[in-house]
Design a protein around this motif. Structure first.
Motif, PDB file in Angstrom:
ATOM      1  N   THR A 202     -21.909 -17.366  47.822  1.00 48.55           N
ATOM      2  CA  THR A 202     -20.480 -17.904  48.028  1.00 48.55           C
ATOM      3  C   THR A 202     -19.317 -17.261  47.005  1.00 48.55           C
ATOM      4  OG1 THR A 202     -21.523 -20.089  48.662  1.00 48.55           O
ATOM      5  CG2 THR A 202     -19.366 -20.184  48.032  1.00 48.55           C
ATOM      6  N   GLN A 203     -19.650 -17.342  45.859  1.00 49.78           N
ATOM      7  CA  GLN A 203     -18.972 -16.898  44.868  1.00 49.78           C
ATOM      8  C   GLN A 203     -18.479 -15.421  45.259  1.00 49.78           C
ATOM      9  OE1 GLN A 203     -20.971 -17.771  40.857  1.00 49.78           O
ATOM     10  NE2 GLN A 203     -18.812 -18.145  40.283  1.00 49.78           N
ATOM     11  N   ILE A 204     -19.231 -14.381  45.342  1.00 51.50           N
ATOM     12  CA  ILE A 204     -18.934 -13.188  45.763  1.00 51.50           C
ATOM     13  C   ILE A 204     -18.128 -12.895  47.171  1.00 51.50           C
ATOM     14  CG2 ILE A 204     -21.181 -12.452  46.869  1.00 51.50           C
ATOM     15  CD1 ILE A 204     -20.785  -9.951  44.822  1.00 51.50           C
ATOM     16  N   SER A 205     -18.524 -13.885  48.116  1.00 55.75           N
ATOM     17  CA  SER A 205     -17.930 -13.844  49.269  1.00 55.75           C
ATOM     18  C   SER A 205     -16.401 -13.980  49.244  1.00 55.75           C
ATOM     19  CB  SER A 205     -18.498 -14.891  50.246  1.00 55.75           C
ATOM     20  OG  SER A 205     -20.133 -14.389  50.620  1.00 55.75           O
ATOM     21  N   HIS A 206     -15.992 -14.759  48.206  1.00 53.32           N
ATOM     22  CA  HIS A 206     -14.707 -14.895  48.081  1.00 53.32           C
ATOM     23  C   HIS A 206     -13.787 -13.650  47.366  1.00 53.32           C
ATOM     24  CE1 HIS A 206     -14.854 -19.171  48.609  1.00 53.32           C
ATOM     25  NE2 HIS A 206     -15.421 -19.491  47.463  1.00 53.32           N
ATOM     26  N   MET A 207     -14.413 -12.932  46.836  1.00 52.94           N
ATOM     27  CA  MET A 207     -14.007 -11.377  46.352  1.00 52.94           C
ATOM     28  C   MET A 207     -14.071 -10.549  47.791  1.00 52.94           C
ATOM     29  SD  MET A 207     -15.443  -8.634  43.927  1.00 52.94           S
ATOM     30  CE  MET A 207     -16.944  -8.181  44.704  1.00 52.94           C
ATOM     31  N   TRP A 208     -15.060 -10.769  48.474  1.00 62.57           N
ATOM     32  CA  TRP A 208     -15.196  -9.595  49.721  1.00 62.57           C
ATOM     33  C   TRP A 208     -14.087 -10.039  50.772  1.00 62.57           C
ATOM     34  CZ3 TRP A 208     -20.905 -10.654  50.410  1.00 62.57           C
ATOM     35  CH2 TRP A 208     -21.786  -9.770  49.605  1.00 62.57           C
ATOM     36  N   GLU A 209     -13.661 -11.165  50.708  1.00 63.53           N
ATOM     37  CA  GLU A 209     -12.544 -11.874  51.454  1.00 63.53           C
ATOM     38  C   GLU A 209     -11.022 -11.027  51.596  1.00 63.53           C
ATOM     39  OE1 GLU A 209     -12.636 -15.982  51.696  1.00 63.53           O
ATOM     40  OE2 GLU A 209     -14.557 -16.063  52.303  1.00 63.53           O
TER      41      GLU A 209
END
Length: 283
Positions: A202-209
């Motif tokens: 969830t944390q790293i997905s925010h970066m990928w967005e």
């Protein structure tokens, strides 16, 4: 009748053979991560606000290998076995990945790049060839912009410089889904927080967005030699995006890795290592 029956059997045999060949295409499979050689040195470095796992192998001109998102350094087992024969090979687990810790600070490529720059300082290594895959390739490009003095060259495979360089259907691809499952299993085995994989994703997905978001002007300021590689069946990164990057980064060279996908280092280790050695020889 016998001739007709024989012809039909031959025809069906050819169909089955072709179907088997299609199912065995190496770009469609995710090979197992290779076994890792014993490191010369390994440890955990205090880097920024995390503890970062690293390992060193061999001796000679240094090469830093940086893995992709959700993964860990063990993806590089084939490359370590090859390059440690004549180079100092450094691998590490990016923040929150593998054996490294993460903090509550939001993930970002600039932050992860600063982690690797600090790791090189900790190891007293002044300059490296940086080989990065996927997120690791993005970190390599970021390092070329932020810390060119630390780089001899960058070899970035399957990197993107804007979010629209990623294929919209990547999460529906069976090979990529298999990788996510493997990454989760390995996280639970290696991480100091083994039960927090979902929170980490969830944390790293925010970066990928939202990241990366570099412009042509940003890329145009890169002075480090850059090689961009991409598999001809990459599930995640668009080929035309990589071609655009090669045009915008001064002097960049584009290499198409044949019959491979996002996971070329596992699918064709010999060809992958040859690509790296060719890039290193091209001064």
């Amino acid at each position: 009748m016998r001739a007709t029956a024989f012809a039909m059997l031959t025809f069906f045999s050819m169909i089955l053979t072709a179907a088997g060949a299609r199912s065995a295409e190496r770009w469609a499979e995710l090979p197992a991560f290779p076994s890792m050689p014993a490191p010369k040195v390994s440890g955990v470095a205090d880097v920024n606000d995390i503890k970062m796992y690293y390992a060193e192998y061999g001796e000679g001109e240094p090469i830093l290998f940086i893995h992709g998102g959700l993964g860990n350094a063990d993806v590089w087992g084939h490359q370590i076995a090859d390059f440690a024969r004549d180079h100092l090979v450094i691998v590490a687990d990016s923040r929150g990945h593998g054996r490294s810790t993460r903090s509550q600070q939001p993930f970002g490529y600039d932050l992860m790049t600063s982690d690797y720059a600090a790791l090189l300082d900790h190891l007293k290594i002044s300059k490296v060839t940086l080989v990065g895959w996927s997120d690791g390739g993005i970190i390599g490009i970021d390092m070329a912009m932020k810390h060119p003095e630390k780089l001899t060259r960058v070899i970035a495979q399957a990197a993107n410089v804007t979010t629209d360089g990623v294929k919209a259907d990547v999460m529906e691809n069976k090979t990529f889904k298999a990788y996510i499952d493997v990454a989760g299993d390995q996280y639970r085995k290696l991480s100091p927080t083994p039960n927090e994989y979902d929170a980490f994703v969830t944390q790293i997905s925010h970066m990928w967005e939202t990241q990366p978001a570099w412009t042509a002007a940003d890329l145009g300021r890169i002075t480090v030699p850059v090689t961009l590689a991409i598999g001809d069946h990459d599930e995640a990164v668009k080929l035309d995006h990589t071609e655009m990057m090669a045009k915008q980064i001064p002097g960049a060279k584009l290499v198409i890795l044949r019959n491979t996908s996002h996971f070329a280092m596992l699918q064709d280790p010999e060809g992958y290592d040859g690509m790296i050695r060719d890039a290193m020889a091209d001064r």
